[in-house]
Enzyme design. Structure first.
Site, PDB file in Angstrom:
ATOM      1  N   ASP A 534      39.083  49.674  50.714  1.00  0.00           N
ATOM      2  CA  ASP A 534      39.959  50.633  50.115  1.00  0.00           C
ATOM      3  C   ASP A 534      41.017  49.777  49.700  1.00  0.00           C
ATOM      4  OD1 ASP A 534      41.727  50.773  52.686  1.00  0.00           O
ATOM      5  OD2 ASP A 534      39.794  51.472  53.390  1.00  0.00           O
ATOM      6  N   GLU A 614      15.963  22.722  44.745  1.00  0.00           N
ATOM      7  CA  GLU A 614      16.835  24.059  44.705  1.00  0.00           C
ATOM      8  C   GLU A 614      18.440  23.644  45.088  1.00  0.00           C
ATOM      9  OE1 GLU A 614      15.991  28.312  47.139  1.00  0.00           O
ATOM     10  OE2 GLU A 614      14.960  26.640  47.683  1.00  0.00           O
TER      11      GLU A 614
END
Ligand code: GLA
Length: 730
Positions: A534, A614
């Site tokens: 928030d 990877e």
């Protein structure tokens, strides 16, 4: 622009670049709301109508005038007890137990710059540099002995107006506040949809849009935190409003505790839209001279759809809520130990992780949960912030030095507001936990919540945590909060109705001290992911871990919902392994990285388990993110499709000068013999041309924006695409 008071008709006008807000002190000294919407010249007083309406009573001072009823009039700060039966903004109870008050205008003042709120986060505008101004209107009810200061802050360039209220007892007796909202918007007419963001742990801020009908709709949190379940951001949009057209109003609460947001379409088709403190658990006695501050709500209006509204709110968060040196700085690419090892680590494994982070081009190693007390699982040690040296194979400082010597930053996880029953702190001070005497507490993740409404509790934990940060030269803190408040009893308070609110003041006090004592420290908020995401937390923590869910497909929805009120650079987003550990979904590294790039970027896996191919790709992805980070940090964010309904989720960032853009798309679903998917770009300069940096192809902006970029036919799920465009000659 700014704030004007017209003495003749006692009219207040608040003006931003594109919006006006008007209110008026009426002939009975009550403060009526007149207008909020597109810029307005002149008075909107004529919009208010007066009629003799059945069962809509009249205050005594209306005399013979039966057309004057607060049950129907648009008000700024409606209270219980005036004959207005819609949802009130304020309910007070006097010492006889009598409910209600009737507020009338007393005085006002206009100030340059943006007001601040003692002990609470609020939008700021240092030295009024952005042309902000503030208005304080004082209302009073001398019979009850109550005064209310209504605060309005105007940020003209952001089209944002903030609101807050201070409730003050000026009587000799105690007055108890049972409800005190921060913003109330009354609309005399309007067909609106309500947009809210519901969720759950691991799936926060889902977009929800429903037409308003004749009823009160309330969302909120009674959990002591803003919560995963409902979100303190809500939008009222006209039915026809889209991303790019139509009127819409947003309210965003700058507060991290329980909240309520309510809408009501009343008997006369008028609409009330409110936001503020949850009434749940609130019963706040004020003795003579005492005040309660209703935290701040940011309001914004856009007449050009939801995109602009989101920019207004998220730009305000970026420029006027987030503070400190990290505010406009590119955030470090981090490697977090949580999904790499959970609590199963030792010093050697962590050094290995630091080596990998360095090798892959990252900037920071974050040591997550499990390094303190004797914590090897979640049943112990919260409250004992002492390094578990045995587990680490030596002092933490040795590990930190190792990390720093590699040129990496070091981050550490804390959960300061919690206490385990199995902890020295609990054994010594059981009263530090929120627990009801004579009852067994309700446990959450085996832990209890510390009573942060008590200063000595905050002080004790603060000291412990500061010591660790200081002694170990910690650069970043992940501040977690992993359960809700249930047992509301503080042994330090004579009034339990104060605890939830005072708890949040204690939390903010802690965070403010941290901000002052360690100005360079980067703090990432977290509450089981995004359970306390928030604007209040963002005042102290420039970024917040968006969700514990790191599945890229779910993240598209979570980040989409979050983007309605917050900038991308506030959203913690990491690449984790595939198949995803939470839901088992397989998604390519390219797509996972693309999705994480729409937030603060990082990794949450063990590179030691990757093969060389990877790793080589991760190196490229990290370098790629770093090259694009300035654009992602400063660019305008565009939602290009709705991940809940569209076959392709797409978004983009465009630089302010429109010279550079990054667009990205993920195919949500593949089918045999599919129609071509076109991704419609936005924000480019019309009639201009753009080169895709990857393959050098040049595209006409008009066609990209009117029809879109065709996606290639490719099989396989969740393919991700991106286009890094630079403006060029034809
Ligand atoms: C919460 C956080 C996670 C992780 C764990 C550690 O769930 O959201 O990211 O830090 O706690 O216990």
């Amino acid at each position: 622009m700014g704030i004007t008071f017209y003495k003749k008709n006692r009219l207040f006008t608040l003006e931003t670049e594109h919006t006006s807000y008007q209110m008026m002190v009426d002939g009975h000294d009550r403060l009526l709301h007149l207008y909020y919407g597109p810029l307005l010249k002149g008075s909107a007083e004529f919009l208010v109508t007066y009629q003799d309406r059945g069962f809509s009573a009249n205050p005594y001072d209306a005399g013979e005038d039966r057309t004057y009823s607060l049950d129907a009039l648009p008000q700024e700060y409606p209270t219980t007890g005036t004959g207005d039966f819609r949802s009130p903004a304020l309910t007070v109870v006097d010492d006889r137990g009598v409910m209600g008050c009737d507020l009338k205008y007393k005085e006002h003042k206009i100030l340059s710059g943006k007001y601040a709120l003692a002990g609470l986060p609020a939008v700021y505008d240092e030295n009024g540099a952005s042309g902000s101004s503030s208005l304080v209107i004082t209302l009073e009810d001398p019979n009850v002995g109550i005064e209310v200061d209504l605060y309005y802050g105007v940020l003209p360039q952001k089209d944002v107006i903030t609101r807050s209220a201070v409730i003050r007892n000026v009587s000799a007796e105690t007055v108890t506040v049972e409800k005190a909202l921060s913003a109330n918007l009354d609309f005399v007419t309007g067909d609106f949809d309500l947009i809210t963001f519901y969720g759950r742990h691991g799936m926060e801020r889902n977009f929800d849009r429903q037409p308003l009908t004749h009823r009160e709709i309330r969302v909120g949190s009674r959990r002591g935190a803003s919560s995963h379940q409902y979100h303190p951001l809500a939008i009222l949009a006209e039915h026809e409003t889209t991303e790019t057209a139509g009127g819409c109003y947003g309210l965003s609460f700058v507060y991290s505790g329980g909240f309520v947001c309510s809408t009501e379409k009343d008997q006369y088709d008028q609409v009330r839209f409110q936001m503020g403190l949850a009434e749940y658990g609130l019963s706040y006695p004020l003795r003579q001279g005492e005040e309660l501050i209703a935290p701040e709500v940011m309001m914004s209006y856009s007449c050009t759809g939801l995109r602009q509204l989101s920019w207004n709110l998220s730009d305000t968060v970026r420029d006027h809520v987030i503070r400190g040196p990290w505010q406009h700085k590119i955030r470090p690419v981090l490697l977090n130990s949580w999904e790499a090892f959970y609590m199963d680590f030792n010093g050697e494994k962590l050094r290995g992780l630091a080596d990998e982070a360095k090798d892959l081009g990252m900037d920071m190693l974050v040591l997550d949960d499990g390094w303190f007390g004797h914590r090897d699982d979640d049943s112990s040690s919260l409250g004992d912030w002492t390094v578990w040296e045995e587990k680490l194979g030596g002092p933490l400082r040795e590990l930190v030095d190792y990390v720093h010597q590699k040129g990496l930053l070091f981050g550490l996880w804390f959960e300061p507001e919690m206490i385990s029953e199995d902890s020295d702190l609990y054994r010594e001070h059981p009263d530090y936990a929120l627990e009801i005497p004579g009852r067994k507490p309700v446990r959450g993740r085996y832990q209890l919540v510390l009573d942060f409404s008590r200063k000595e509790v905050v002080d004790t934990v603060y000291e412990q945590i500061c010591k660790v940060i200081r002694e170990n030269a910690v650069d970043y803190v992940k501040w977690d909060y992993n359960r809700s408040i249930i047992d509301i009893f503080s042994s330090g308070s004579s009034c339990q109705g104060k605890v939830l609110y005072d708890y949040i003041l204690g939390l903010y006090d802690f965070l403010e001290r941290l901000h002052q004592d360690f100005p360079e420290l980067l703090i990432e908020g977290c509450s089981g992911g995004g359970g306390r995401f928030d604007a209040g937390m963002l005042y102290y923590t420039p970024q917040i871990w968006c969700s514990d869910n790191t599945d890229a497909m779910d993240r598209l929805k979570i980040q989409y919902g979050t983007s309605f009120g917050y900038p991308a650079m506030s959203m913690g987003a990491h690449v984790s392994v595939s198949p995803n550990e939470q839901c088992g979904r397989e998604v390519s590294l390219k797509t996972r990285s693309l999705v994480a790039m729409a937030g603060t970027y990082g990794y949450e896996l063990d590179p030691g388990r990757m093969d060389e191919e990877e790793k080589a790709q991760v190196r490229l992805e990290v370098a790629h993110q770093k090259a694009l980070a300035p654009l992602i940090l400063n660019g305008r964010y565009y939602r290009l499709s709705d991940p809940f309904t569209a076959p392709v989720t797409a978004w983009g960032f465009v630089s302010d000068d429109r010279e550079e853009a990054l667009f990205a798309a993920v195919v949500m679903d593949v089918h045999c013999n599919m129609p071509t998917n076109y991704v419609r770009f936005a924000g480019l300069t019309p009639h201009a041309f753009y080169r895709n940096e990857e393959d050098g192809k040049v595209y006409a902006a008009d066609a990209l924006m009117a029809v879109g970029m065709p996606l290639p036919f490719q099989t396989g799920t969740y393919k991700g695409y991106e286009w890094h465009l630079r403006r060029c000659e034809e």
